[in-house]
Scaffold this motif. Structure first.
Motif, PDB file in Angstrom:
ATOM      1  N   THR A 286     -11.477  -1.770  -5.135  1.00  0.00           N
ATOM      2  CA  THR A 286     -10.074  -1.585  -4.729  1.00  0.00           C
ATOM      3  C   THR A 286      -9.124  -2.024  -5.834  1.00  0.00           C
ATOM      4  O   THR A 286      -8.127  -1.349  -6.113  1.00  0.00           O
ATOM      5  CB  THR A 286      -9.779  -2.358  -3.423  1.00  0.00           C
ATOM      6  OG1 THR A 286     -10.651  -1.866  -2.405  1.00  0.00           O
ATOM      7  CG2 THR A 286      -8.343  -2.169  -2.982  1.00  0.00           C
ATOM      8  N   GLU A 287      -9.441  -3.119  -6.486  1.00  0.00           N
ATOM      9  CA  GLU A 287      -8.600  -3.594  -7.591  1.00  0.00           C
ATOM     10  C   GLU A 287      -8.603  -2.598  -8.746  1.00  0.00           C
ATOM     11  O   GLU A 287      -7.569  -2.293  -9.334  1.00  0.00           O
ATOM     12  CB  GLU A 287      -9.084  -4.961  -8.072  1.00  0.00           C
ATOM     13  CG  GLU A 287      -8.167  -5.583  -9.106  1.00  0.00           C
ATOM     14  CD  GLU A 287      -8.595  -6.992  -9.493  1.00  0.00           C
ATOM     15  OE1 GLU A 287      -8.014  -7.505 -10.463  1.00  0.00           O
ATOM     16  OE2 GLU A 287      -9.486  -7.571  -8.844  1.00  0.00           O
ATOM     17  N   PHE A 288      -9.783  -2.035  -9.065  1.00  0.00           N
ATOM     18  CA  PHE A 288      -9.840  -1.019 -10.112  1.00  0.00           C
ATOM     19  C   PHE A 288      -8.995   0.194  -9.748  1.00  0.00           C
ATOM     20  O   PHE A 288      -8.239   0.716 -10.578  1.00  0.00           O
ATOM     21  CB  PHE A 288     -11.281  -0.570 -10.380  1.00  0.00           C
ATOM     22  CG  PHE A 288     -11.324   0.719 -11.150  1.00  0.00           C
ATOM     23  CD1 PHE A 288     -10.900   0.769 -12.469  1.00  0.00           C
ATOM     24  CD2 PHE A 288     -11.726   1.894 -10.542  1.00  0.00           C
ATOM     25  CE1 PHE A 288     -10.898   1.977 -13.173  1.00  0.00           C
ATOM     26  CE2 PHE A 288     -11.728   3.096 -11.237  1.00  0.00           C
ATOM     27  CZ  PHE A 288     -11.310   3.129 -12.554  1.00  0.00           C
TER      28      PHE A 288
ATOM     29  N   ILE B 268      -5.430  -0.465 -10.445  1.00  0.00           N
ATOM     30  CA  ILE B 268      -5.155  -0.422 -11.887  1.00  0.00           C
ATOM     31  C   ILE B 268      -5.056   1.027 -12.353  1.00  0.00           C
ATOM     32  O   ILE B 268      -4.140   1.396 -13.089  1.00  0.00           O
ATOM     33  CB  ILE B 268      -6.245  -1.170 -12.679  1.00  0.00           C
ATOM     34  CG1 ILE B 268      -6.173  -2.664 -12.391  1.00  0.00           C
ATOM     35  CG2 ILE B 268      -6.123  -0.899 -14.179  1.00  0.00           C
ATOM     36  CD1 ILE B 268      -7.389  -3.444 -12.875  1.00  0.00           C
ATOM     37  N   PHE B 269      -6.005   1.854 -11.919  1.00  0.00           N
ATOM     38  CA  PHE B 269      -5.997   3.255 -12.325  1.00  0.00           C
ATOM     39  C   PHE B 269      -4.739   3.960 -11.829  1.00  0.00           C
ATOM     40  O   PHE B 269      -4.088   4.695 -12.579  1.00  0.00           O
ATOM     41  CB  PHE B 269      -7.249   3.977 -11.828  1.00  0.00           C
ATOM     42  CG  PHE B 269      -7.360   5.369 -12.381  1.00  0.00           C
ATOM     43  CD1 PHE B 269      -7.884   5.587 -13.636  1.00  0.00           C
ATOM     44  CD2 PHE B 269      -6.915   6.461 -11.649  1.00  0.00           C
ATOM     45  CE1 PHE B 269      -7.964   6.871 -14.158  1.00  0.00           C
ATOM     46  CE2 PHE B 269      -6.987   7.741 -12.153  1.00  0.00           C
ATOM     47  CZ  PHE B 269      -7.512   7.957 -13.419  1.00  0.00           C
ATOM     48  N   GLU B 270      -4.408   3.746 -10.579  1.00  0.00           N
ATOM     49  CA  GLU B 270      -3.221   4.378  -9.989  1.00  0.00           C
ATOM     50  C   GLU B 270      -1.961   4.008 -10.769  1.00  0.00           C
ATOM     51  O   GLU B 270      -1.093   4.849 -11.010  1.00  0.00           O
ATOM     52  CB  GLU B 270      -3.088   3.977  -8.515  1.00  0.00           C
ATOM     53  CG  GLU B 270      -1.938   4.627  -7.800  1.00  0.00           C
ATOM     54  CD  GLU B 270      -2.073   6.137  -7.682  1.00  0.00           C
ATOM     55  OE1 GLU B 270      -1.018   6.813  -7.706  1.00  0.00           O
ATOM     56  OE2 GLU B 270      -3.195   6.651  -7.571  1.00  0.00           O
ATOM     57  N   GLN B 271      -1.860   2.760 -11.179  1.00  0.00           N
ATOM     58  CA  GLN B 271      -0.672   2.287 -11.889  1.00  0.00           C
ATOM     59  C   GLN B 271      -0.608   2.759 -13.338  1.00  0.00           C
ATOM     60  O   GLN B 271       0.471   2.784 -13.929  1.00  0.00           O
ATOM     61  CB  GLN B 271      -0.615   0.760 -11.852  1.00  0.00           C
ATOM     62  CG  GLN B 271      -0.368   0.206 -10.471  1.00  0.00           C
ATOM     63  CD  GLN B 271      -0.527  -1.300 -10.395  1.00  0.00           C
ATOM     64  OE1 GLN B 271      -1.047  -1.943 -11.308  1.00  0.00           O
ATOM     65  NE2 GLN B 271      -0.081  -1.875  -9.290  1.00  0.00           N
ATOM     66  N   SER B 272      -1.738   3.150 -13.907  1.00  0.00           N
ATOM     67  CA  SER B 272      -1.749   3.499 -15.329  1.00  0.00           C
ATOM     68  C   SER B 272      -2.054   4.964 -15.626  1.00  0.00           C
ATOM     69  O   SER B 272      -1.854   5.417 -16.754  1.00  0.00           O
ATOM     70  CB  SER B 272      -2.763   2.621 -16.068  1.00  0.00           C
ATOM     71  OG  SER B 272      -4.047   2.780 -15.520  1.00  0.00           O
TER      72      SER B 272
END
Length: 96
Positions: free
Chosen positions: A15-17, A20-24
């Motif tokens: 979920t944390e990954f 991160i992907f969604e934000q970048s």
């Protein structure tokens, strides 16, 4: 040129990954020479992901890999790994 990166995460960090992907993802996609970026998930192992990105030329990928954006995203991402990532740079021979 296509860049494929296989990443295996600790299950509790998926979920944390994804956050991160969604934000970048848009920032990565907007890098010079980046034509596309995909994130795919292994059907057998829900904690295994691949990024598939298309670059105009190897030099553009290297420029991105030397950027502050890459350093920030990669540092946050690699802290979540369960296994060493694997990466391949390939050329498209046929696009049918």
């Amino acid at each position: 040129m296509i860049r494929i990166v296989k990443m295996t995460f600790r299950p509790e960090t998926v979920t944390e990954f994804l956050t991160i992907f969604e934000q970048s993802k848009e920032k990565i996609r907007q890098q010079p020479g980046c034509h596309s970026l995909k994130l795919v998930n292994d059907k057998e192992n829900s904690n295994v992901f691949f990024t598939i990105s298309e670059w105009e030329h190897q030099d553009f990928l290297e420029q991105y890999r030397r950027s502050e954006l890459f350093n920030t995203v990669w540092a946050a991402t690699k802290a979540l790994f369960a296994d060493k990532p694997e990466a391949w740079s390939v050329d498209v021979l046929y696009d049918l």
